[in-house]
Scaffold this motif. Structure first.
Motif, PDB file in Angstrom:
ATOM      1  N   THR A 142      -5.134  -5.584   5.325  1.00 31.57           N
ATOM      2  CA  THR A 142      -3.729  -5.525   5.719  1.00 31.57           C
ATOM      3  C   THR A 142      -3.306  -6.824   6.414  1.00 31.57           C
ATOM      4  OG1 THR A 142      -4.011  -3.144   6.050  1.00 31.57           O
ATOM      5  CG2 THR A 142      -2.015  -4.139   6.968  1.00 31.57           C
ATOM      6  N   VAL A 143      -2.207  -7.424   5.933  1.00 31.23           N
ATOM      7  CA  VAL A 143      -1.703  -8.669   6.530  1.00 31.23           C
ATOM      8  C   VAL A 143      -0.283  -8.501   7.094  1.00 31.23           C
ATOM      9  CG1 VAL A 143      -3.143 -10.210   5.132  1.00 31.23           C
ATOM     10  CG2 VAL A 143      -0.903  -9.515   4.263  1.00 31.23           C
ATOM     11  N   LEU A 144       0.307  -7.317   6.842  1.00 38.28           N
ATOM     12  CA  LEU A 144       1.701  -7.099   7.262  1.00 38.28           C
ATOM     13  C   LEU A 144       1.902  -5.627   7.603  1.00 38.28           C
ATOM     14  CD1 LEU A 144       3.930  -9.299   7.230  1.00 38.28           C
ATOM     15  CD2 LEU A 144       4.688  -8.405   5.022  1.00 38.28           C
ATOM     16  N   ARG A 145       2.531  -5.359   8.767  1.00 39.18           N
ATOM     17  CA  ARG A 145       2.847  -3.963   9.118  1.00 39.18           C
ATOM     18  C   ARG A 145       3.976  -3.466   8.229  1.00 39.18           C
ATOM     19  NH1 ARG A 145       2.621  -6.145  14.437  1.00 39.18           N
ATOM     20  NH2 ARG A 145       0.764  -5.495  15.584  1.00 39.18           N
ATOM     21  N   ASN A 146       4.176  -2.151   8.231  1.00 39.97           N
ATOM     22  CA  ASN A 146       5.246  -1.599   7.361  1.00 39.97           C
ATOM     23  C   ASN A 146       6.645  -1.954   7.862  1.00 39.97           C
ATOM     24  OD1 ASN A 146       5.332   0.108   9.536  1.00 39.97           O
ATOM     25  ND2 ASN A 146       4.594   1.923   8.427  1.00 39.97           N
ATOM     26  N   ASP A 147       6.734  -2.463   9.109  1.00 40.51           N
ATOM     27  CA  ASP A 147       8.059  -2.906   9.585  1.00 40.51           C
ATOM     28  C   ASP A 147       8.264  -4.406   9.330  1.00 40.51           C
ATOM     29  OD1 ASP A 147       6.397  -4.081  11.420  1.00 40.51           O
ATOM     30  OD2 ASP A 147       7.295  -3.182  13.194  1.00 40.51           O
ATOM     31  N   GLY A 148       7.290  -5.027   8.640  1.00 37.00           N
ATOM     32  CA  GLY A 148       7.431  -6.441   8.262  1.00 37.00           C
ATOM     33  C   GLY A 148       6.887  -7.429   9.279  1.00 37.00           C
ATOM     34  N   PRO A 191     -13.612  -6.868  -6.101  1.00 30.67           N
ATOM     35  CA  PRO A 191     -14.018  -7.675  -7.258  1.00 30.67           C
ATOM     36  C   PRO A 191     -13.335  -7.227  -8.556  1.00 30.67           C
ATOM     37  CG  PRO A 191     -15.933  -6.976  -5.982  1.00 30.67           C
ATOM     38  CD  PRO A 191     -14.761  -6.235  -5.440  1.00 30.67           C
ATOM     39  N   ALA A 192     -13.067  -5.918  -8.677  1.00 32.90           N
ATOM     40  CA  ALA A 192     -12.466  -5.399  -9.919  1.00 32.90           C
ATOM     41  C   ALA A 192     -10.937  -5.359  -9.853  1.00 32.90           C
ATOM     42  CB  ALA A 192     -13.013  -3.998 -10.202  1.00 32.90           C
ATOM     43  N   ALA A 193     -10.373  -5.881  -8.768  1.00 30.99           N
ATOM     44  CA  ALA A 193      -8.910  -5.880  -8.564  1.00 30.99           C
ATOM     45  C   ALA A 193      -8.314  -4.480  -8.730  1.00 30.99           C
ATOM     46  CB  ALA A 193      -8.238  -6.865  -9.526  1.00 30.99           C
ATOM     47  N   ASP A 194      -9.013  -3.475  -8.153  1.00 28.09           N
ATOM     48  CA  ASP A 194      -8.572  -2.084  -8.299  1.00 28.09           C
ATOM     49  C   ASP A 194      -8.115  -1.483  -6.962  1.00 28.09           C
ATOM     50  OD1 ASP A 194     -10.947  -1.935  -6.968  1.00 28.09           O
ATOM     51  OD2 ASP A 194     -11.981  -0.695  -8.448  1.00 28.09           O
ATOM     52  N   MET A 195      -7.825  -2.365  -5.985  1.00 31.88           N
ATOM     53  CA  MET A 195      -7.344  -1.959  -4.649  1.00 31.88           C
ATOM     54  C   MET A 195      -8.375  -1.116  -3.879  1.00 31.88           C
ATOM     55  SD  MET A 195      -4.168  -3.207  -4.228  1.00 31.88           S
ATOM     56  CE  MET A 195      -3.108  -2.188  -3.197  1.00 31.88           C
ATOM     57  N   SER A 196      -9.651  -1.218  -4.266  1.00 26.05           N
ATOM     58  CA  SER A 196     -10.681  -0.438  -3.555  1.00 26.05           C
ATOM     59  C   SER A 196     -11.091  -1.129  -2.242  1.00 26.05           C
ATOM     60  CB  SER A 196     -11.915  -0.232  -4.441  1.00 26.05           C
ATOM     61  OG  SER A 196     -12.455  -1.484  -4.825  1.00 26.05           O
ATOM     62  N   LYS A 197     -10.752  -2.420  -2.129  1.00 23.74           N
ATOM     63  CA  LYS A 197     -11.079  -3.139  -0.893  1.00 23.74           C
ATOM     64  C   LYS A 197      -9.884  -4.027  -0.555  1.00 23.74           C
ATOM     65  CE  LYS A 197     -14.335  -6.530   0.956  1.00 23.74           C
ATOM     66  NZ  LYS A 197     -15.244  -7.621   0.539  1.00 23.74           N
ATOM     67  N   VAL A 198      -9.042  -3.537   0.352  1.00 25.68           N
ATOM     68  CA  VAL A 198      -7.827  -4.294   0.687  1.00 25.68           C
ATOM     69  C   VAL A 198      -7.841  -4.677   2.165  1.00 25.68           C
ATOM     70  CG1 VAL A 198      -6.422  -3.194  -1.108  1.00 25.68           C
ATOM     71  CG2 VAL A 198      -6.462  -2.220   1.210  1.00 25.68           C
ATOM     72  N   SER A 243       0.849  -1.203   0.000  1.00 26.58           N
ATOM     73  CA  SER A 243       0.000   0.000   0.000  1.00 26.58           C
ATOM     74  C   SER A 243       0.882   1.251   0.000  1.00 26.58           C
ATOM     75  CB  SER A 243      -0.892  -0.005   1.244  1.00 26.58           C
ATOM     76  OG  SER A 243      -0.102   0.275   2.389  1.00 26.58           O
ATOM     77  N   GLU A 244       0.244   2.410  -0.133  1.00 28.02           N
ATOM     78  CA  GLU A 244       0.971   3.692  -0.112  1.00 28.02           C
ATOM     79  C   GLU A 244       1.687   3.892   1.223  1.00 28.02           C
ATOM     80  OE1 GLU A 244      -1.958   6.628  -0.990  1.00 28.02           O
ATOM     81  OE2 GLU A 244      -2.196   5.989  -3.075  1.00 28.02           O
ATOM     82  N   LYS A 245       1.116   3.301   2.302  1.00 27.58           N
ATOM     83  CA  LYS A 245       1.732   3.438   3.631  1.00 27.58           C
ATOM     84  C   LYS A 245       2.873   2.445   3.849  1.00 27.58           C
ATOM     85  CE  LYS A 245      -2.612   4.939   5.753  1.00 27.58           C
ATOM     86  NZ  LYS A 245      -3.728   4.506   6.603  1.00 27.58           N
TER      87      LYS A 245
END
Length: 578
Positions: A312-318, A303-310, A292-294
Motif C-alpha cells: 500500500t502506497v496511498l490511503r483511501n482518502d488519497g 511475480p505472477a502480477a495477480d495481486m497476491s503480494k501488494v 485495492s478492494e478497500k
C-alpha cells in the motif's frame, strides 16, 4: 607492512605458475596468532587457486599443495615454506617482519594499513548513510542507540577507506501524531515550560492529550484539523511544528555530542510531502498503481502480477504513507547527492519494508536502487537503569558514567586526571559500544551492566585501559624514542606475536568493508590488547639498555597507534589516562 610480504609471495607464485601476481593476492591471508604457539605468517589457500582456475579443480588437493610447495624456494624475504592441509604456509624473515611493520610509525601513523592494495578492488565514491532517525518532539529513546552507533561506525569505516561520506539523520517529523501534539499543546502546553525543559514538557503534553483523546472525540477532530493545517502549510500550525522540530534537534545534538556522533544533514519525512504526490503520479503513469478492494492505492509486487503480494502506497482518502515518502526521499537524494551507494541502518523489523522499497524503485525504472542497502540489527534485551525500565538514552549514558566513575574511584591503579567525569563518560560509552559490537549485528543480545564495565576481559573498558597504559608508558619515556631502531632487538616470540597480529589489520578492515559488521574490528582490537598486556609484562622498557628500550618503545607506540585508529573507526574516543 603486510602488502610488502603479500606482494613478495605473489611474485614468487607468479613466476612459478606463469600467472600475473595479482591473481594470488586474494588467496593469501595472514595467519591468526595463537597464544603460546609459533605460527607461520601467511597461508595460501589451494582451494581458492582451484576455484579461480589457476590450478586444476580435479585431482588430489594435498598432492597439489605439496607439489607447489616443493617448487617454491626460500629467499631473503621468506625463511620457511611448508605444505599444510590444503594450504601452503609462509614464514617471513623475522628482522624484515619487525622492520617493515614498524617502519611506517612516526611518519604516517594514522594511515597504517589504510593504503593497502587490498582496498584497490573496493569501489570508492560517495556513500550516503542514513542512521539514528528518531522521532521529533520526544526525548531520545534508548532504542535508537544501536542505529546511531552502527551507522556512525559504517560512516567512519567508509571515510577511513577513502569514500566521500554523507551522514544523514532522517527524522520522523511528520504524521498524525503531530496533529495530536499540536492540538494538545493548544490545550495543555505552556511556552514557559517549553523553554525550561522542552522535550520533557512535550512528552507530558503528548501523554495528557492521548489520555484525553481516548474518551473525547473533539480532541481527535482537533488533531485532524491541526494536521490538515500543517499539510496545507498554514503559518500558525507550521510555526509551532517548526518550533517543536528545532527544539528537538538542539536537544538531540547535545546527546550526539556526548556519543561523539555528528551529521552532515538533518532531513525528515516533512521534506518530501510534495514529492510524495509526484511519486504517486509517476506510479500512475507507469501503470504500477492499482486500486485495492478497500480503495487504497497499491503496487503489485507479485511475480505472477495477480495481486497476491501488494504494497500500500496511498490511503483511501488519497494521503500518502511512510513508504511513499521514503520513495520520494530516495529519488530526491540520488538527484541531489548523486551517491554511488546508499545505506539505511534500522532494526531488522523493517527488513521487508526496505525490500519492497528497493523493488518498487526498480519497477519505476531506477536502476540505482541496486546500489541501496539495508543494514538490519537485532534488539537489545534488558536495558535498565537502577531506577527500573529504561526509556531515554541520556539515562543510560548518565548511569554508564556514574558506574564507571565509581569503579575508577575503587581501583588502585587509577591515575590522577584533570576531568574524571569526562574520562568516565568516554570509557562508559566505549563499554556500551563494544558490548553492542562484539557479535553479529542481526543477533539480539542481553544488556549486562556488570560484564560490560569489567576492566579485565573483552570489554570497551579493557581497550581504553590498554590504550591509557600505552600512553603512560610513552609519556614516561618521552625523548627516549629514536627515529631509527635495531630490528634484531625485537625477535622474542612476544613481540613477534604482536607484529604478526598487526599483519592482519588491512584484512580485518577489508572484511568489515565487505559485510559492514564491526565485530571483526572489535575482536581484532581485543586480541591486540591481550597481546600488548603480555608484551608489557615480558618486555620491560624501564631498566633495559638504551637500544633495547628504543626498540620496545617503537613496538609499543606502533601498537598504540593502531589501537587508537581502530577505536576511532568504531566510534570510540581513546583516553590517554585512566
Amino acid at each position: 607492512m603486510a602488502c610488502f610480504f603479500r606482494r613478495s609471495i605473489a611474485a614468487k607464485l607468479g613466476r612459478t605458475l606463469q600467472q600475473p601476481e595479482d591473481v594470488f593476492i586474494p588467496a593469501l591471508s595472514a595467519v591468526p596468532v595463537f597464544k603460546k604457539q609459533q605460527t607461520a605468517d601467511f597461508r595460501l589457500s589451494i582451494n581458492t587457486l582451484r576455484a579461480n582456475g589457476i590450478l586444476p579443480s580435479s585431482g588430489d588437493i594435498q598432492l597439489q599443495t605439496e607439489n607447489l610447495a616443493s617448487q617454491l624456494k626460500q629467499d631473503s624475504v621468506l625463511e620457511d615454506i611448508s605444505a599444510g592441509r590444503g594450504a601452503i604456509h609462509f614464514k617471513v624473515n623475522r628482522k624484515l617482519l619487525v622492520q617493515k611493520i614498524l617502519e611506517p610509525f612516526g611518519k604516517d601513523d594514522e594511515r597504517f594499513s589504510l593504503n593497502s592494495e587490498l582496498f584497490n578492488t573496493l569501489k570508492r565514491g560517495t556513500t550516503l548513510v542514513e542512521y539514528s532517525s528518531p522521532n521529533i518532539a520526544k526525548k531520545f529513546h534508548a532504542g535508537h542507540l544501536r542505529s546511531t552507533i552502527i551507522g556512525n561506525f559504517i560512516a567512519n569505516l567508509k571515510q577511513s577507506l577513502g569514500h566521500k561520506v554523507i551522514r544523514m539523520n532522517y527524522l520522523g517529523d511528520w504524521g498524525m501524531q503531530f496533529g495530536l501534539l499540536g492540538a494538545g499543546f493548544g490545550q495543555f502546553g505552556c511556552q514557559e515550560k517549553l523553554k525550561q525543559n522542552p522535550l520533557q514538557h512535550l512528552f507530558e503534553v503528548y501523554v495528557q492529550v492521548n489520555k484525553e483523546a481516548e474518551h473525547n472525540e473533539d480532541i481527535n477532530q482537533a488533531a485532524r484539523d491541526f494536521f490538515k493545517q500543517l499539510e496545507q502549510r498554514e503559518s500558525e500550525a507550521v510555526s509551532l511544528w517548526q518550533q517543536f522540530r528545532e527544539i528537538t534537534v538542539d536537544e538531540y545534538q547535545r546527546v550526539y555530542k556526548r556519543l561523539g556522533v555528528h551529521f552532515d544533514i538533518y532531513s525528515g519525512e516533512s521534506f518530501h510531502q510534495d514529492q510524495a504526490q509526484e511519486v504517486v503520479q509517476q506510479l500512475q503513469s507507469r501503470g504500477l498503481l492499482k486500486t485495492s478492494e478497500k480503495g487504497t492505492g497499491v503496487v503489485d509486487l507479485s511475480p505472477a502480477a495477480d495481486m497476491s503480494k501488494v504494497y500500500t502506497v496511498l490511503r483511501n482518502d488519497g494521503t500518502t504513507l511512510y513508504i511513499t515518502r521514503d520513495l520520494a526521499a530516495a529519488i530526491d537524494r540520488t538527484e541531489k547527492y548523486q551517491f554511488d551507494e546508499m545505506i539505511y541502518v534500522t532494526d531488522k523489523g523493517q527488513a521487508t519494508h526496505f525490500q519492497q522499497l528497493f523493488q518498487i524503485l526498480l519497477l519505476m525504472g531506477h536502476s540505482w536502487a541496486d546500489r541501496c542497502q539495508h543494514v538490519p540489527f537485532g534488539l537489545v534485551r534488558g536495558m535498565k537503569t537502577r531506577s527500573g525500565e529504561v526509556v531515554f538514552l541520556e539515562d543510560v549514558l548518565d548511569e554508564a558514567r556514574a558506574r564507571m566513575l565509581h569503579n575508577m574511584s575503587q581501583s588502585k591503579t587509577t591515575k590522577e586526571m584533570d576531568d574524571p567525569e569526562d574520562t568516565a563518560e568516554k570509557v562508559g560509552i566505549s563499554a556500551l559500544i563494544v558490548q553492542d559490537f562484539k557479535g553479529p549485528l542481526l543477533s539480539d543480545y542481553t544488556f549486562d551492566w556488570d560484564r560490560m564495565l569489567q576492566a579485565q576481559g573483552d570489554t570497551g573498558v579493557f581497550l581504553q585501559y590498554t590504550h591509557a597504559r600505552l600512553c603512560s608508558l610513552i609519556r614516561r619515556n618521552e625523548g627516549a624514542e629514536a627515529a631509527v631502531f635495531d630490528p634484531s632487538l625485537l625477535l622474542e616470540q612476544t613481540s613477534v606475536s604482536v607484529l604478526q597480529h598487526l599483519l592482519r589489520y588491512d584484512e580485518v578492515l577489508y572484511q568489515s568493508a565487505q559485510d559492514l559488521q564491526p565485530k571483526h574490528l572489535v575482536n581484532f582490537l581485543l586480541k591486540l590488547s591481550h597481546l600488548i598486556a603480555s608484551a608489557h609484562r615480558e618486555l620491560p622498557v624501564k631498566g633495559s639498555s638504551r637500544d633495547v628500550a628504543q626498540a620496545r618503545l617503537r613496538l609499543f607506540s606502533g601498537a598504540c597507534s593502531v589501537l587508537a585508529n581502530g577505536m576511532r573507526i568504531l566510534g570510540i574516543t581513546p583516553v590517554n589516562k585512566m
